[in-house]
Write a protein that holds these residues in place. Structure first.
Motif, short mmCIF file in Angstrom:
data_model
loop_
_atom_site.label_atom_id
_atom_site.label_comp_id
_atom_site.label_asym_id
_atom_site.label_seq_id
_atom_site.Cartn_x
_atom_site.Cartn_y
_atom_site.Cartn_z
N GLY A 175 72.74 -59.92 -82.28
CA GLY A 175 73.68 -59.20 -81.43
C GLY A 175 73.29 -59.24 -79.97
O GLY A 175 73.98 -58.68 -79.12
N LEU A 176 72.19 -59.89 -79.64
CA LEU A 176 71.72 -60.01 -78.26
C LEU A 176 72.74 -60.77 -77.43
O LEU A 176 73.16 -61.87 -77.81
N TRP A 177 73.17 -60.18 -76.31
CA TRP A 177 74.09 -60.86 -75.40
C TRP A 177 73.30 -61.86 -74.58
O TRP A 177 72.26 -61.53 -74.00
N VAL A 178 73.78 -63.09 -74.53
CA VAL A 178 73.15 -64.16 -73.77
C VAL A 178 74.15 -64.62 -72.71
O VAL A 178 75.27 -65.00 -73.03
N ASP A 179 73.74 -64.53 -71.46
CA ASP A 179 74.57 -64.90 -70.32
C ASP A 179 73.98 -66.19 -69.75
O ASP A 179 72.85 -66.19 -69.26
N VAL A 180 74.70 -67.30 -69.87
CA VAL A 180 74.24 -68.59 -69.36
C VAL A 180 74.89 -68.79 -68.00
O VAL A 180 76.12 -68.85 -67.91
N VAL A 181 74.07 -68.87 -66.95
CA VAL A 181 74.59 -68.85 -65.59
C VAL A 181 74.10 -70.01 -64.74
O VAL A 181 72.99 -70.50 -64.90
N GLU A 182 74.98 -70.44 -63.85
CA GLU A 182 74.67 -71.39 -62.78
C GLU A 182 74.98 -70.66 -61.48
O GLU A 182 76.03 -70.03 -61.34
N GLN A 183 74.08 -70.72 -60.53
CA GLN A 183 74.32 -70.08 -59.25
C GLN A 183 75.25 -70.96 -58.42
O GLN A 183 75.00 -72.16 -58.27
N ILE A 184 76.34 -70.37 -57.92
CA ILE A 184 77.29 -71.07 -57.06
C ILE A 184 77.53 -70.20 -55.82
O ILE A 184 77.05 -69.07 -55.76
#
Length: 138
Positions: free
Chosen positions: A115-124
């Motif tokens: 149930g862990l939320w994983v946020d995959v991000v690229e800085q723009i």
């Protein structure tokens, strides 16, 4: 204090499913595995995340079984579009679609078996003036 390693431990009854998920979708290596605990990471980053069964006597005081709220694991990538394509190519299910956020991130989100939320991000680049209202005058 000299820190030699750091990683969150998610207490879950889904230790094996979490191990398999993080190996399959993010290519993490198993650094240590037993019937009650698994530590995942890679050579460049070291430890990244661990999962522990709730019923082991070595569990530190306080960590109840994780219920899927109040924790987010950020994974920063160079190219979120490619990360999404790779994740979906390994049969990963996305819960938040690829989005360009006004605050300066391109991201998508998902939940692992615990149930862990994983946020995959690229800085723009953020939207012009977005952060102005949050900055304090000095």
């Amino acid at each position: 204090m000299k820190i030699s390693d750091r990683y969150p431990i998610v207490v879950t009854e889904h230790k094996v499913a979490c191990r398999d998920f993080w190996q399959q979708h993010f290519g993490l290596d198993v650094l240590f595995d037993s019937d009650w605990f698994v530590l995942l990471g890679d050579e460049q980053q070291g430890s990244v995340v661990a999962f522990m069964s709730p019923d082991h006597p070595s569990a530190p005081p306080g960590p109840e079984t994780f219920g899927g709220q109040g924790l987010c694991l950020e994974i920063e990538v160079e190219d979120a579009r490619q990360a999404l394509a790779d994740f979906q190519a390994s049969d990963g299910q996305v819960d938040y679609p690829l989005s360009d956020e006004p605050f300066g991130q391109r991201r998508f989100g998902l939940r692992d078996p615990s149930g862990l939320w994983v946020d995959v991000v690229e800085q723009i680049e953020p939207q012009q003036g977005y952060w102005d209202r949050y900055m304090q005058a000095v």
